[in-house]
Design an enzyme around this catalytic site. Sequence first.
Site, PDB file in Angstrom:
ATOM      1  N   SER A  36      -2.259   1.685   4.734  1.00  0.00           N
ATOM      2  CA  SER A  36      -1.105   1.378   3.897  1.00  0.00           C
ATOM      3  C   SER A  36       0.061   2.276   4.283  1.00  0.00           C
ATOM      4  O   SER A  36      -0.076   3.498   4.313  1.00  0.00           O
ATOM      5  CB  SER A  36      -1.475   1.617   2.433  1.00  0.00           C
ATOM      6  OG  SER A  36      -0.359   1.387   1.613  1.00  0.00           O
ATOM      7  N   ALA A  37       1.230   1.673   4.568  1.00  0.00           N
ATOM      8  CA  ALA A  37       2.365   2.444   5.092  1.00  0.00           C
ATOM      9  C   ALA A  37       2.868   3.505   4.120  1.00  0.00           C
ATOM     10  O   ALA A  37       3.258   4.595   4.532  1.00  0.00           O
ATOM     11  CB  ALA A  37       3.503   1.499   5.471  1.00  0.00           C
ATOM     12  N   HIS A  38       2.856   3.203   2.797  1.00  0.00           N
ATOM     13  CA  HIS A  38       3.499   4.149   1.874  1.00  0.00           C
ATOM     14  C   HIS A  38       2.700   5.437   1.701  1.00  0.00           C
ATOM     15  O   HIS A  38       3.174   6.386   1.080  1.00  0.00           O
ATOM     16  CB  HIS A  38       3.815   3.489   0.526  1.00  0.00           C
ATOM     17  CG  HIS A  38       2.664   3.258  -0.403  1.00  0.00           C
ATOM     18  ND1 HIS A  38       2.347   4.158  -1.391  1.00  0.00           N
ATOM     19  CD2 HIS A  38       1.777   2.252  -0.510  1.00  0.00           C
ATOM     20  CE1 HIS A  38       1.309   3.684  -2.088  1.00  0.00           C
ATOM     21  NE2 HIS A  38       0.945   2.534  -1.564  1.00  0.00           N
ATOM     22  N   GLN A  64      -6.062   7.269   3.426  1.00  0.00           N
ATOM     23  CA  GLN A  64      -5.705   8.680   3.284  1.00  0.00           C
ATOM     24  C   GLN A  64      -5.765   9.434   4.605  1.00  0.00           C
ATOM     25  O   GLN A  64      -5.285  10.564   4.697  1.00  0.00           O
ATOM     26  CB  GLN A  64      -6.614   9.357   2.247  1.00  0.00           C
ATOM     27  CG  GLN A  64      -6.472   8.798   0.843  1.00  0.00           C
ATOM     28  CD  GLN A  64      -5.121   9.115   0.198  1.00  0.00           C
ATOM     29  OE1 GLN A  64      -4.420  10.047   0.604  1.00  0.00           O
ATOM     30  NE2 GLN A  64      -4.748   8.338  -0.796  1.00  0.00           N
ATOM     31  N   CYS A 111      -3.803   5.250 -10.199  1.00  0.00           N
ATOM     32  CA  CYS A 111      -3.927   3.940 -10.834  1.00  0.00           C
ATOM     33  C   CYS A 111      -4.637   4.087 -12.173  1.00  0.00           C
ATOM     34  O   CYS A 111      -4.665   3.164 -12.973  1.00  0.00           O
ATOM     35  CB  CYS A 111      -4.715   2.984  -9.951  1.00  0.00           C
ATOM     36  SG  CYS A 111      -4.758   3.448  -8.237  1.00  0.00           S
ATOM     37  N   ASN A 121      -9.470   9.742  -1.771  1.00  0.00           N
ATOM     38  CA  ASN A 121      -8.128   9.934  -2.310  1.00  0.00           C
ATOM     39  C   ASN A 121      -8.093  10.837  -3.543  1.00  0.00           C
ATOM     40  O   ASN A 121      -7.032  11.195  -4.007  1.00  0.00           O
ATOM     41  CB  ASN A 121      -7.499   8.578  -2.642  1.00  0.00           C
ATOM     42  CG  ASN A 121      -8.378   7.737  -3.544  1.00  0.00           C
ATOM     43  OD1 ASN A 121      -9.519   7.431  -3.188  1.00  0.00           O
ATOM     44  ND2 ASN A 121      -7.886   7.374  -4.706  1.00  0.00           N
ATOM     45  N   THR A 175       5.255 -15.647   5.715  1.00  0.00           N
ATOM     46  CA  THR A 175       6.303 -15.078   6.565  1.00  0.00           C
ATOM     47  C   THR A 175       6.158 -13.560   6.658  1.00  0.00           C
ATOM     48  O   THR A 175       6.014 -12.890   5.644  1.00  0.00           O
ATOM     49  CB  THR A 175       7.693 -15.439   5.991  1.00  0.00           C
ATOM     50  OG1 THR A 175       7.787 -16.861   5.954  1.00  0.00           O
ATOM     51  CG2 THR A 175       8.807 -14.859   6.836  1.00  0.00           C
ATOM     52  N   THR A 214      -4.630  -2.629  -0.478  1.00  0.00           N
ATOM     53  CA  THR A 214      -5.423  -3.419  -1.432  1.00  0.00           C
ATOM     54  C   THR A 214      -5.745  -4.774  -0.807  1.00  0.00           C
ATOM     55  O   THR A 214      -6.889  -5.223  -0.815  1.00  0.00           O
ATOM     56  CB  THR A 214      -4.651  -3.594  -2.762  1.00  0.00           C
ATOM     57  OG1 THR A 214      -4.405  -2.300  -3.317  1.00  0.00           O
ATOM     58  CG2 THR A 214      -5.440  -4.435  -3.748  1.00  0.00           C
TER      59      THR A 214
HETATM   60  C1  LIG Z   1      -3.477   3.921  -2.128  1.00  0.00           C
HETATM   61  C2  LIG Z   1      -4.827   3.512  -1.699  1.00  0.00           C
HETATM   62  C3  LIG Z   1      -5.192   2.146  -1.604  1.00  0.00           C
HETATM   63  C4  LIG Z   1      -4.252   1.038  -2.023  1.00  0.00           C
HETATM   64  O1  LIG Z   1      -3.198   0.881  -1.120  1.00  0.00           O
HETATM   65  P1  LIG Z   1      -1.938  -0.041  -1.511  1.00  0.00           P
HETATM   66  O2  LIG Z   1      -1.251  -0.258  -0.210  1.00  0.00           O
HETATM   67  O3  LIG Z   1      -1.132   0.761  -2.462  1.00  0.00           O
HETATM   68  O4  LIG Z   1      -2.456  -1.307  -2.073  1.00  0.00           O
HETATM   69  C5  LIG Z   1      -6.450   1.840  -1.150  1.00  0.00           C
HETATM   70  N1  LIG Z   1      -7.331   2.803  -0.798  1.00  0.00           N
HETATM   71  C6  LIG Z   1      -7.029   4.121  -0.885  1.00  0.00           C
HETATM   72  C7  LIG Z   1      -8.034   5.143  -0.467  1.00  0.00           C
HETATM   73  C8  LIG Z   1      -5.779   4.519  -1.344  1.00  0.00           C
HETATM   74  O5  LIG Z   1      -5.490   5.828  -1.436  1.00  0.00           O
END
Ligand SMILES: *Cc1c(COP(=O)(O)O)cnc(C)c1O
Length: 382
Positions: free
Chosen positions: A198-200, A178, A325, A150, A236, A71
């Site tokens: 995004s790592a997660h 993705q 979301c 996504n 940081t 994000t």
């Molecule tokens: C999950 C997602 C995001 C947001 O990532 P966050 O690290 O959770 O803020 C943005 N773009 C896409 C396509 C996503 O699937």
Amino acid sequence: MIYLDHQATTPCDARVVEAMAPYWSTQFGNAASRHHAMGREALNAVEEARDQIGSLIGASGDEICFTSGATEADNLALKGAAFALRKQGRHIVSQRTEHKAVLDTLAYLEGCGFEVTYLDVDAEGLISPKDFEAAIHKETILASVMAANNEIGTINPIGELATFAHGHGALFHTDAVQAIGHIPVDVRASGVDFLSASAHKFNGPKGIGFLFIRKGLKLDSLLDGGQQERGFRAGTENVASIVGMATALKSNCECMDKNIAHLNKLTSLLRDGIGKFFKGVVYPGVGEAPQLPGFTCVSFPTCSAEGLLHMLDLKGIAVSAGAACDSKNTQISHVLKAINAGKDVARSTIRISLGIENTSDDVATILAALRAIVCATEKLRG
Ligand SMILES: *Cc1c(COP(=O)(O)O)cnc(C)c1O
């Protein structure tokens, strides 16, 4: 609990947790404190992770800017580039099926006097390259098209679109959340200027991500404060999470072929099972375009997605409907609307996204659960 919602988030690998652990306890130095050994240790860990991530996507380390997630990376790329380039033009091109992190940021920029063209997509979620090129004009400073969607899993031809944008003097950003760690991504080969991750979403920790910023490009920063991240992002550095992100990306990239084969096998099992037991199912977005491995967006016309989600949840199975979301709002997903899925299909569409830790037993379990739920629903209706 059977987790089949990997497009929303993925579990952290044990090796990732292990790699992070020391940076929360004994090695807690601040990467900005170069004047002592503890600080230098943290700095080394951050720089090593930066180089590792760079090399895994065809970039150099100093083109990687760590952020709190995708994000923030999307916000930094779009707002940062728009404000840095406002003297050259005020027009941006994107598409209707982007993630909210892009769409809401573009809406904000419209409020600041920028003009945005949102291209329509076809039934598979693809924009026409011709429309894309035609939308770019003298005032266009930036284009933003995601690498893979996504909600419906469609993979976009990013390299081709970046070439069109460059041909008309515009920069190109892609939200590759993705795609990274799941399918090959190379910023040199594709020629993109900015790329968000995004790592997660690739078996790393939550709350950490990065923006690739091609060398020599300027961005206005969103946060002011210290000189971290070459001035692009004050604050940081999240040392432990950065180390975890690099470990996760390395592991996913090293096993990518094996992971893709595993996910394709499970997806075939799932779709064969659905085909055997259910009549009239629809796969929104599925056609000729390449799709993310492990991804199944499917509509069971006799059931509401909300009802299915709830019944599956009661049976300990986690899936999604539309974007995670959006789960509190019953509005039809903007992506399903954009591909013209139709209201009835959209209201009955669930997203089953498999991950590398899923097994064929997990697939058998959801098939049995779906069968029981769909049969019960049909009986109730007579
Ligand atoms: C999950 C997602 C995001 C947001 O990532 P966050 O690290 O959770 O803020 C943005 N773009 C896409 C396509 C996503 O699937």
